[in-house]
Write a protein that holds these residues in place. Structure first.
Motif, short mmCIF file in Angstrom:
data_model
loop_
_atom_site.label_atom_id
_atom_site.label_comp_id
_atom_site.label_asym_id
_atom_site.label_seq_id
_atom_site.Cartn_x
_atom_site.Cartn_y
_atom_site.Cartn_z
N GLN A 3 49.75 60.48 54.13
CA GLN A 3 48.44 61.11 54.04
C GLN A 3 47.66 60.96 55.35
OE1 GLN A 3 48.13 59.12 50.52
NE2 GLN A 3 48.35 60.91 49.23
N LYS A 4 47.82 59.84 56.01
CA LYS A 4 47.16 59.66 57.31
C LYS A 4 47.71 60.65 58.33
CE LYS A 4 45.99 54.79 56.84
NZ LYS A 4 46.25 53.42 57.33
N ILE A 5 49.02 60.83 58.31
CA ILE A 5 49.65 61.80 59.21
C ILE A 5 49.12 63.20 58.92
CG2 ILE A 5 51.83 62.92 59.83
CD1 ILE A 5 53.18 60.17 59.26
N LEU A 6 49.03 63.53 57.64
CA LEU A 6 48.58 64.88 57.27
C LEU A 6 47.11 65.11 57.59
CD1 LEU A 6 50.54 65.34 53.94
CD2 LEU A 6 50.94 66.51 56.12
N ARG A 7 46.30 64.07 57.62
CA ARG A 7 44.91 64.24 58.05
C ARG A 7 44.84 64.65 59.51
NH1 ARG A 7 43.49 58.98 56.15
NH2 ARG A 7 43.92 59.15 53.97
N LEU A 8 45.77 64.11 60.30
CA LEU A 8 45.81 64.44 61.72
C LEU A 8 46.53 65.77 61.98
CD1 LEU A 8 46.71 60.91 63.10
CD2 LEU A 8 44.48 62.03 63.16
N GLN A 47 50.64 58.22 37.35
CA GLN A 47 49.53 57.77 38.20
C GLN A 47 49.99 57.62 39.65
OE1 GLN A 47 48.52 54.29 35.89
NE2 GLN A 47 46.68 55.28 35.06
N ASN A 48 51.17 57.08 39.85
CA ASN A 48 51.70 56.95 41.22
C ASN A 48 51.95 58.31 41.85
OD1 ASN A 48 51.64 54.14 41.45
ND2 ASN A 48 53.59 53.92 40.42
N ALA A 49 52.45 59.25 41.07
CA ALA A 49 52.65 60.60 41.60
C ALA A 49 51.31 61.22 41.98
CB ALA A 49 53.38 61.47 40.57
N LEU A 50 50.29 60.96 41.18
CA LEU A 50 48.96 61.50 41.48
C LEU A 50 48.35 60.87 42.73
CD1 LEU A 50 47.51 61.99 37.92
CD2 LEU A 50 47.61 63.73 39.72
N LEU A 51 48.73 59.65 43.05
CA LEU A 51 48.26 59.06 44.31
C LEU A 51 48.76 59.87 45.50
CD1 LEU A 51 48.73 55.23 43.66
CD2 LEU A 51 46.57 56.51 43.80
N ALA A 52 49.96 60.41 45.36
CA ALA A 52 50.54 61.22 46.44
C ALA A 52 50.00 62.65 46.43
CB ALA A 52 52.07 61.24 46.31
N SER A 53 49.59 63.12 45.24
CA SER A 53 49.11 64.50 45.11
C SER A 53 47.97 64.55 44.09
CB SER A 53 50.26 65.41 44.69
OG SER A 53 49.84 66.75 44.65
N PRO A 54 46.79 64.05 44.48
CA PRO A 54 45.70 63.87 43.52
C PRO A 54 45.15 65.16 42.89
CG PRO A 54 45.02 63.21 45.73
CD PRO A 54 46.46 63.55 45.79
N ASP A 55 45.37 66.29 43.51
CA ASP A 55 44.82 67.54 42.98
C ASP A 55 45.81 68.34 42.14
OD1 ASP A 55 42.39 67.05 44.26
OD2 ASP A 55 43.12 67.94 46.13
N ASP A 56 46.97 67.77 41.87
CA ASP A 56 48.02 68.48 41.12
C ASP A 56 47.64 68.54 39.64
OD1 ASP A 56 50.42 69.04 39.61
OD2 ASP A 56 51.56 68.57 41.42
N SER A 57 47.28 69.74 39.19
CA SER A 57 46.82 69.90 37.80
C SER A 57 47.93 69.65 36.78
CB SER A 57 46.20 71.28 37.60
OG SER A 57 47.14 72.28 37.88
N GLU A 58 49.17 69.94 37.13
CA GLU A 58 50.28 69.67 36.20
C GLU A 58 50.47 68.17 36.00
OE1 GLU A 58 53.92 71.81 36.92
OE2 GLU A 58 52.80 73.57 37.59
N LEU A 59 50.38 67.42 37.08
CA LEU A 59 50.48 65.96 36.97
C LEU A 59 49.31 65.40 36.17
CD1 LEU A 59 51.55 64.89 40.58
CD2 LEU A 59 52.94 64.85 38.51
N GLN A 60 48.12 65.93 36.40
CA GLN A 60 46.95 65.48 35.65
C GLN A 60 47.14 65.74 34.16
OE1 GLN A 60 43.83 67.67 37.60
NE2 GLN A 60 43.79 66.30 39.36
#
Length: 75
Positions: A3-8, A47-60
């Motif tokens: 996620q840090k890499i993707l911010r940059l 929950q761990n998958a959502l940490l990697a992709s917090p906006d994923d509605s299917e995971l939610q």
């Protein structure tokens, strides 16, 4: 972290692939836990998958379904 890499660099292919791999692994583990009715373990993996992709509605939605199953079991 990825996620840090993707911010940059939002389209960094290796970081995107790494996140997809993390999500895929946790989904596999969550589905296996779901099949064995181990709702607590399934919840942790969603929950761990959502940490990697917090906006994923299917995971939610999957997480919400598992939490509902846990509540019904404990009622």
């Amino acid at each position: 972290t990825y996620q840090k890499i993707l911010r940059l660099e939002p389209i960094h292919q290796e970081a995107l692939a790494g996140i997809r791999g993390i999500i895929k692994k946790h989904l596999q583990l969550a589905e296996a836990s779901n099949k064995s009715k181990n709702w607590g373990e399934a919840r942790k993996h969603y929950q761990n998958a959502l940490l990697a992709s917090p906006d994923d509605s299917e995971l939610q939605a999957a997480l919400a379904a598992v939490i509902d199953k846990e509540k019904r079991r404990n009622a």
